[in-house]
Design a protein around this motif. Structure first.
Motif, PDB file in Angstrom:
ATOM      1  N   LEU A 187       0.815  -1.217   0.000  1.00  0.00           N
ATOM      2  CA  LEU A 187       0.000   0.000   0.000  1.00  0.00           C
ATOM      3  C   LEU A 187       0.845   1.261   0.000  1.00  0.00           C
ATOM      4  O   LEU A 187       0.465   2.280  -0.588  1.00  0.00           O
ATOM      5  CB  LEU A 187      -0.921   0.006   1.224  1.00  0.00           C
ATOM      6  CG  LEU A 187      -2.112  -0.954   1.195  1.00  0.00           C
ATOM      7  CD1 LEU A 187      -2.886  -0.857   2.498  1.00  0.00           C
ATOM      8  CD2 LEU A 187      -3.024  -0.669   0.017  1.00  0.00           C
ATOM      9  N   ASP A 188       2.009   1.211   0.667  1.00  0.00           N
ATOM     10  CA  ASP A 188       2.875   2.392   0.728  1.00  0.00           C
ATOM     11  C   ASP A 188       3.883   2.451  -0.408  1.00  0.00           C
ATOM     12  O   ASP A 188       4.816   3.253  -0.370  1.00  0.00           O
ATOM     13  CB  ASP A 188       3.601   2.453   2.073  1.00  0.00           C
ATOM     14  CG  ASP A 188       4.375   1.178   2.370  1.00  0.00           C
ATOM     15  OD1 ASP A 188       4.339   0.249   1.531  1.00  0.00           O
ATOM     16  OD2 ASP A 188       5.005   1.096   3.441  1.00  0.00           O
ATOM     17  N   GLY A 189       3.715   1.592  -1.419  1.00  0.00           N
ATOM     18  CA  GLY A 189       4.558   1.672  -2.605  1.00  0.00           C
ATOM     19  C   GLY A 189       5.856   0.913  -2.546  1.00  0.00           C
ATOM     20  O   GLY A 189       6.715   1.097  -3.425  1.00  0.00           O
ATOM     21  N   ARG A 190       6.047   0.050  -1.578  1.00  0.00           N
ATOM     22  CA  ARG A 190       7.285  -0.731  -1.487  1.00  0.00           C
ATOM     23  C   ARG A 190       7.176  -1.986  -2.335  1.00  0.00           C
ATOM     24  O   ARG A 190       6.159  -2.676  -2.313  1.00  0.00           O
ATOM     25  CB  ARG A 190       7.563  -1.109  -0.037  1.00  0.00           C
ATOM     26  CG  ARG A 190       7.819   0.071   0.883  1.00  0.00           C
ATOM     27  CD  ARG A 190       8.141  -0.392   2.286  1.00  0.00           C
ATOM     28  NE  ARG A 190       8.358   0.729   3.192  1.00  0.00           N
ATOM     29  CZ  ARG A 190       8.664   0.600   4.470  1.00  0.00           C
ATOM     30  NH1 ARG A 190       8.775  -0.626   5.001  1.00  0.00           N
ATOM     31  NH2 ARG A 190       8.856   1.662   5.224  1.00  0.00           N
ATOM     32  N   ALA A 191       8.237  -2.276  -3.063  1.00  0.00           N
ATOM     33  CA  ALA A 191       8.258  -3.461  -3.919  1.00  0.00           C
ATOM     34  C   ALA A 191       8.677  -4.687  -3.120  1.00  0.00           C
ATOM     35  O   ALA A 191       9.533  -4.607  -2.239  1.00  0.00           O
ATOM     36  CB  ALA A 191       9.220  -3.243  -5.090  1.00  0.00           C
ATOM     37  N   TYR A 192       8.078  -5.834  -3.414  1.00  0.00           N
ATOM     38  CA  TYR A 192       8.438  -7.094  -2.786  1.00  0.00           C
ATOM     39  C   TYR A 192       8.175  -8.222  -3.769  1.00  0.00           C
ATOM     40  O   TYR A 192       7.471  -8.054  -4.774  1.00  0.00           O
ATOM     41  CB  TYR A 192       7.647  -7.313  -1.496  1.00  0.00           C
ATOM     42  CG  TYR A 192       6.193  -7.668  -1.703  1.00  0.00           C
ATOM     43  CD1 TYR A 192       5.760  -8.989  -1.690  1.00  0.00           C
ATOM     44  CD2 TYR A 192       5.239  -6.672  -1.910  1.00  0.00           C
ATOM     45  CE1 TYR A 192       4.428  -9.311  -1.897  1.00  0.00           C
ATOM     46  CE2 TYR A 192       3.916  -6.985  -2.103  1.00  0.00           C
ATOM     47  CZ  TYR A 192       3.509  -8.306  -2.094  1.00  0.00           C
ATOM     48  OH  TYR A 192       2.191  -8.626  -2.298  1.00  0.00           O
ATOM     49  N   THR A 193       8.770  -9.373  -3.498  1.00  0.00           N
ATOM     50  CA  THR A 193       8.600 -10.550  -4.331  1.00  0.00           C
ATOM     51  C   THR A 193       7.694 -11.534  -3.615  1.00  0.00           C
ATOM     52  O   THR A 193       8.025 -11.972  -2.509  1.00  0.00           O
ATOM     53  CB  THR A 193       9.957 -11.212  -4.629  1.00  0.00           C
ATOM     54  OG1 THR A 193      10.822 -10.260  -5.260  1.00  0.00           O
ATOM     55  CG2 THR A 193       9.781 -12.417  -5.542  1.00  0.00           C
ATOM     56  N   PRO A 194       6.543 -11.884  -4.182  1.00  0.00           N
ATOM     57  CA  PRO A 194       5.672 -12.877  -3.529  1.00  0.00           C
ATOM     58  C   PRO A 194       6.416 -14.190  -3.297  1.00  0.00           C
ATOM     59  O   PRO A 194       7.103 -14.707  -4.173  1.00  0.00           O
ATOM     60  CB  PRO A 194       4.526 -13.048  -4.526  1.00  0.00           C
ATOM     61  CG  PRO A 194       4.511 -11.773  -5.305  1.00  0.00           C
ATOM     62  CD  PRO A 194       5.942 -11.339  -5.410  1.00  0.00           C
ATOM     63  N   GLY A 195       6.291 -14.729  -2.107  1.00  0.00           N
ATOM     64  CA  GLY A 195       7.002 -15.938  -1.713  1.00  0.00           C
ATOM     65  C   GLY A 195       8.277 -15.665  -0.947  1.00  0.00           C
ATOM     66  O   GLY A 195       8.792 -16.565  -0.273  1.00  0.00           O
ATOM     67  N   PHE A 196       8.780 -14.429  -1.011  1.00  0.00           N
ATOM     68  CA  PHE A 196      10.020 -14.071  -0.315  1.00  0.00           C
ATOM     69  C   PHE A 196       9.737 -12.823   0.534  1.00  0.00           C
ATOM     70  O   PHE A 196      10.229 -11.727   0.259  1.00  0.00           O
ATOM     71  CB  PHE A 196      11.140 -13.800  -1.316  1.00  0.00           C
ATOM     72  CG  PHE A 196      11.452 -14.978  -2.193  1.00  0.00           C
ATOM     73  CD1 PHE A 196      12.412 -15.901  -1.827  1.00  0.00           C
ATOM     74  CD2 PHE A 196      10.757 -15.174  -3.372  1.00  0.00           C
ATOM     75  CE1 PHE A 196      12.688 -16.999  -2.629  1.00  0.00           C
ATOM     76  CE2 PHE A 196      11.027 -16.262  -4.180  1.00  0.00           C
ATOM     77  CZ  PHE A 196      11.994 -17.181  -3.805  1.00  0.00           C
ATOM     78  N   VAL A 197       8.931 -13.026   1.548  1.00  0.00           N
ATOM     79  CA  VAL A 197       8.530 -11.946   2.441  1.00  0.00           C
ATOM     80  C   VAL A 197       9.016 -12.257   3.850  1.00  0.00           C
ATOM     81  O   VAL A 197       9.288 -13.412   4.191  1.00  0.00           O
ATOM     82  CB  VAL A 197       6.994 -11.771   2.431  1.00  0.00           C
ATOM     83  CG1 VAL A 197       6.511 -11.335   1.065  1.00  0.00           C
ATOM     84  CG2 VAL A 197       6.290 -13.047   2.852  1.00  0.00           C
ATOM     85  N   GLY A 198       9.128 -11.234   4.663  1.00  0.00           N
ATOM     86  CA  GLY A 198       9.562 -11.420   6.038  1.00  0.00           C
ATOM     87  C   GLY A 198       8.466 -12.028   6.898  1.00  0.00           C
ATOM     88  O   GLY A 198       7.274 -11.943   6.585  1.00  0.00           O
ATOM     89  N   MET A 199       8.878 -12.658   8.004  1.00  0.00           N
ATOM     90  CA  MET A 199       7.942 -13.235   8.955  1.00  0.00           C
ATOM     91  C   MET A 199       8.240 -12.652  10.331  1.00  0.00           C
ATOM     92  O   MET A 199       9.402 -12.559  10.747  1.00  0.00           O
ATOM     93  CB  MET A 199       8.041 -14.758   8.986  1.00  0.00           C
ATOM     94  CG  MET A 199       7.587 -15.417   7.698  1.00  0.00           C
ATOM     95  SD  MET A 199       7.494 -17.222   7.815  1.00  0.00           S
ATOM     96  CE  MET A 199       6.109 -17.392   8.939  1.00  0.00           C
TER      97      MET A 199
END
Length: 565
Positions: A187-199
């Motif tokens: 929502l805040d415009g940060r890019a991420y890769t689905p499947g490689f997210v923090g926990m």
């Protein structure tokens, strides 16, 4: 001024009675007249009171507003502008914030809190009246309602919230997960890769984070949880499936997820053996987790391959065991002759004295496994000639020699040899036994580095017994290639107290994952996700590995030869 006379003579009014004086009534039933005299409540002066009807109307409770089955015409999007997507977090356990009940739970889309029910006497209803929050979503049915009116909202603008609460995937989307690079935005415009997210590491649950991250990249298991309808399965299976779907969510509001909901169920099912307040061993948790997923998916304890968990990880291992005894000592003459002989003959006789006499009978058993244990050689106790403590290194293939069928290992009063058998499972899980206990310390860590090359792969053909000619068995002499999928690494961090350094070590865990779409490697440690070089993966203290069997070994082997050249 002239005097004004009365309209009627006083004498004419003598026969008219005077009006009764007004009396005040008290709660005890007594009355007080206008002359100051009180009368008993036993003989009240009953008079019609015109104000009784007004008092009864005021004492009646206010009626609840009329419930609507549909929004008023022209007001379909009423209150939808009050929804705040930045505060919505559906990762936590679905419990009412007032009653702590998990039945019929609604989430307020304005503040993100959970409440039970939506009737006129429910907690969500009172929250709508008290806080002026009107939009709620049912966490079970994903239906949105407006309270206190009670009608359902059918607006497509809420589809993104429903998808974040419970992501859904098509077969085409799942097939494309590993075939092309993917990028999504929060929502805040940060890019991420689905499947490689923090926990989120709530307190000490990093041991669970690395295991869940590793299993979520086992393609058959991930595809099963993303596509199958598991609503009739046990709660542990359903919560694991929901967490996998959120990890691979391409429309997430945030670039991290929380395992809180799954952790609560695991703590309940394991009798608090695994929880978020005390750190546990990732391998012990992996064994418990796979077995409980196997049973939750309808697997049998006796029938092999009865669930997808066993079809992915379970293999066969042949074990040969022989009973051994120590040979008898030679007599005194042999001892004197040995003392007078040369040094070479003395060494040979000493070896003969310690020789084991093997029993003739060899017992052969076939066992099934989900996890293979690799033993590290003992770490050096002293410094080298340069007075430095050099951390030893050992190749992964040397540890796998335990399963070549020729290397014997002593276990109690037996000598044991192991050999893998066909058919091999699609995925192999290795546990590098790095921690041990002895009489002096409760737990001892072996810092030996295990070297491997993730670019080339691993050939396990030398450790597999030749098959019986089945269609799935490769020809004799052909390599059997496996590629690394996940590598769990241990890090020792010095524990610090409030005032001074205690000198004790604390365990931390991170996992290295392969991004097949970009052919890159990513390190995930709690909320931190960053890229790493594939040539440097072995530098950490490897503790757990998952390898995937190549589908087309011939083409991949040619690629491996090109890398070598």
């Amino acid at each position: 001024m002239t005097k004004r006379y009365a309209s009627e003579a006083l004498e004419e009014l003598l026969d008219i009675a005077s009006p009764a004086s007004k009396r005040s009534r008290f709660d005890d039933g007594s009355e007080f007249n206008g002359n100051g005299n009180g009368t008993s409540g036993s003989t009240p002066d009953v008079r019609p009171d015109d104000d009784d009807d007004d008092d009864d109307m005021e004492d009646e409770p206010a009626k609840a507003p009329i419930r609507q089955t549909a929004p008023t015409e022209g007001y379909d999007d009423l209150y939808l502008d009050t929804i705040d997507r930045n505060v919505l977090d559906f990762d936590f356990e679905k419990l009412c914030s007032v009653s702590l009940s998990n039945i019929n739970v609604y989430a307020c889309l304005v503040c993100g809190k959970y409440f039970q029910g939506r009737g006129p006497k429910s907690h969500a209803y009172f929250h709508a009246l008290d806080e002026d929050h009107h939009v709620f979503i049912n966490m079970e049915t994903q239906r949105v309602y407006v309270l206190p009116e009670g009608y359902e909202v059918r607006s497509k603008s809420l589809d993104d919230i429903k998808y974040v609460a419970n992501p859904r995937y098509t077969r085409a989307e799942v097939v494309a997960l590993d075939r092309q690079p993917r990028t999504a935005w929060t929502l805040d415009g940060r890019a991420y890769t689905p499947g490689f997210v923090g926990m989120n590491n709530i307190k000490d649950n990093d041991y669970l984070n690395v295991v869940v991250q590793a299993l979520s990249h086992v393609a058959p298991l991930r595809n099963f949880f993303l596509l199958e309808d598991l609503s009739a399965r046990p709660e542990l299976v359903r919560r694991c499936a929901v967490l996998f779907r959120k990890i691979w969510n391409p429309r997430a509001f945030k670039n991290h997820v929380s395992p809180h909901e799954l952790l609560q169920e695991i703590s309940l099912r394991s009798n608090k053996r695994f929880n978020l307040t005390a750190q546990s061993d990732p391998v012990e948790f992996l064994s418990w987790f796979l077995n409980n997923l196997h049973l939750g998916l309808g697997g049998s304890r006796a029938k092999p391959g009865s669930s997808i968990v066993q079809r992915i990880f379970q293999g066969k291992l042949k074990m040969e065991s022989q009973a051994i005894t120590v040979a008898g000592r030679p007599d005194a003459d042999a001892d004197s002759a040995m003392a007078n002989s040369s040094h070479a003959n003395s060494s040979a006789n000493q070896d003969d004295r310690l020789r084991f006499e093997e029993a003739a009978e060899v017992k052969t058993d076939v066992h099934r496994f989900l996890l293979l244990t690799l033993d590290l050689p003992a770490a050096p106790l002293f410094q080298d000639e340069l007075e430095r403590n050099i951390i030893p290194q050992v190749p992964l293939t040397s540890l796998l020699a335990k399963y070549d069928g020729a290397t014997a290992q002593e276990r109690l009063a037996q000598r044991v040899r192991y050999r893998l058998q066909h058919p091999l499972p699609p995925y192999l899980a290795f546990h590098v036994k790095r921690f041990s206990a002895n009489k002096f310390v409760e737990e001892e860590r072996n810092p030996t580095i295990v070297t491997f090359d993730a670019r080339v792969g691993l050939d396990v053909a030398p450790y597999v017994e030749p098959g019986s000619g089945g269609k799935d068995d490769p020809p004799a002499g052909e390599p059997i290639w496996y590629d690394l999928v996940a590598n769990v690494v241990h890090e020792a961090v010095r524990a610090k107290e409030d005032v001074a350094d205690s000198g004790e070590e604390r365990k931390t865990w991170k996992v290295q994952l392969r991004d097949k779409g970009r052919d890159e490697w990513v390190v995930c440690q709690d909320l931190f996700v960053e890229k790493t070089q594939k040539e440097l993966l072995y530098l950490g203290e490897t503790y757990l590995q998952i390898w995937e069997r190549r589908r087309d070994p011939n083409s991949t082997t040619k690629g491996a030869k090109k890398r070598k050249t």
